[in-house]
Design a protein around this motif. Structure first.
Motif, PDB file in Angstrom:
ATOM      1  N   PRO A 140       0.810  -1.222   0.000  1.00 59.18           N
ATOM      2  CA  PRO A 140       0.000   0.000   0.000  1.00 59.18           C
ATOM      3  C   PRO A 140       0.843   1.273   0.000  1.00 59.18           C
ATOM      4  O   PRO A 140       0.466   2.269  -0.633  1.00 59.18           O
ATOM      5  CB  PRO A 140      -0.843  -0.097   1.274  1.00 59.18           C
ATOM      6  CG  PRO A 140      -0.545  -1.378   1.912  1.00 59.18           C
ATOM      7  CD  PRO A 140       0.505  -2.078   1.130  1.00 59.18           C
ATOM      8  N   LEU A 141       1.995   1.244   0.669  1.00 56.98           N
ATOM      9  CA  LEU A 141       2.845   2.438   0.685  1.00 56.98           C
ATOM     10  C   LEU A 141       3.405   2.750  -0.698  1.00 56.98           C
ATOM     11  O   LEU A 141       3.518   3.926  -1.078  1.00 56.98           O
ATOM     12  CB  LEU A 141       3.972   2.279   1.705  1.00 56.98           C
ATOM     13  CG  LEU A 141       3.533   2.310   3.167  1.00 56.98           C
ATOM     14  CD1 LEU A 141       4.721   2.039   4.089  1.00 56.98           C
ATOM     15  CD2 LEU A 141       2.878   3.634   3.512  1.00 56.98           C
TER      16      LEU A 141
ATOM     17  N   ALA B 123      -5.612   3.199  -1.742  1.00 58.65           N
ATOM     18  CA  ALA B 123      -4.480   3.793  -2.474  1.00 58.65           C
ATOM     19  C   ALA B 123      -4.661   3.618  -3.982  1.00 58.65           C
ATOM     20  O   ALA B 123      -4.316   4.516  -4.758  1.00 58.65           O
ATOM     21  CB  ALA B 123      -3.164   3.164  -2.009  1.00 58.65           C
TER      22      ALA B 123
ATOM     23  N   ALA C  64      -6.926   6.238  -5.053  1.00 64.21           N
ATOM     24  CA  ALA C  64      -6.189   7.510  -5.106  1.00 64.21           C
ATOM     25  C   ALA C  64      -5.397   7.617  -6.406  1.00 64.21           C
ATOM     26  O   ALA C  64      -5.302   8.706  -6.994  1.00 64.21           O
ATOM     27  CB  ALA C  64      -5.262   7.636  -3.901  1.00 64.21           C
TER      28      ALA C  64
ATOM     29  N   VAL D 236       0.620   4.432  -2.532  1.00 69.30           N
ATOM     30  CA  VAL D 236       0.472   5.815  -2.069  1.00 69.30           C
ATOM     31  C   VAL D 236       1.548   6.695  -2.694  1.00 69.30           C
ATOM     32  O   VAL D 236       1.270   7.841  -3.097  1.00 69.30           O
ATOM     33  CB  VAL D 236       0.513   5.885  -0.518  1.00 69.30           C
ATOM     34  CG1 VAL D 236       0.672   7.306  -0.022  1.00 69.30           C
ATOM     35  CG2 VAL D 236      -0.732   5.242   0.075  1.00 69.30           C
TER      36      VAL D 236
ATOM     37  N   ALA E 164       0.523   7.459  -6.218  1.00 69.39           N
ATOM     38  CA  ALA E 164      -0.555   8.456  -6.214  1.00 69.39           C
ATOM     39  C   ALA E 164      -0.007   9.851  -5.918  1.00 69.39           C
ATOM     40  O   ALA E 164      -0.439  10.834  -6.539  1.00 69.39           O
ATOM     41  CB  ALA E 164      -1.631   8.074  -5.205  1.00 69.39           C
ATOM     42  N   ALA E 165       0.943   9.953  -5.001  1.00 73.72           N
ATOM     43  CA  ALA E 165       1.535  11.255  -4.673  1.00 73.72           C
ATOM     44  C   ALA E 165       2.307  11.826  -5.864  1.00 73.72           C
ATOM     45  O   ALA E 165       2.212  13.029  -6.162  1.00 73.72           O
ATOM     46  CB  ALA E 165       2.453  11.118  -3.458  1.00 73.72           C
TER      47      ALA E 165
END
Length: 162
Positions: A56-57, A138, A141, A60, A63-64
């Protein structure tokens, strides 16, 4: 390479935004695949895949990066009224569309995998369920930031200008 007959005019070079139907289709494919992964892995390997926090990180982070790219593109095109070089605009549009479709697939996959653990009573089941839910969020996202990037690449056509 073929060219248009001399009597035909070019199409204007317009692309349609990524459709909700395509995103939904990929999300449903991911949902079914993620749900089936659990029983198929148990049958084939004897154990279900583990979902670590790294998965998941990583989503993320993607997505960032997409969100930052969308913001910078929007600021360049809409606020500063500068045109992107054609190859950069095409690269960003291709990136946005690909990430939106893959993000929908990934979100559906992790959501399906999470659903496959609902109702199971063990610590590992709970751990896999919640980590999969975070990864699915995520993935959503990624879809949202990809669509924002795609929209940020829009430029006013000559007909729209006063």
């Amino acid at each position: 390479m073929s060219s248009a007959p001399s009597g035909d005019e070019p199409s204007g070079g317009r692309l349609r935004p990524t459709s909700a139907a395509a995103l939904t289709l990929w999300a449903v494919v991911g949902l079914v695949g993620g749900y089936l992964l659990h029983p198929l892995a148990i049958r084939g390997r004897g154990t279900a895949p583990i979902v670590t926090w790294a998965q998941p990180l990583a989503l993320v982070l993607v997505a960032a990066i997409l969100g930052a790219t969308a913001y910078l593109t929007w600021r360049t095109v809409q606020v500063q009224h500068q045109r992107l070089e054609p190859h950069r605009a095409v690269n960003r549009l291709v990136l946005a569309r690909a990430c939106a479709l893959v993000g929908a697939l990934v979100a559906g996959g992790y959501a399906g995998y999470a659903l496959s653990w609902v109702g199971m009573d063990s610590d590992l089941a709970s751990q896999r369920l919640w980590r999969s839910v975070v990864a699915a969020v995520a993935g959503v996202a990624i879809v949202v930031t990809s669509i924002l990037l795609e929209r940020a690449c829009r430029v006013r056509s000559d007909e729209d200008e006063p």
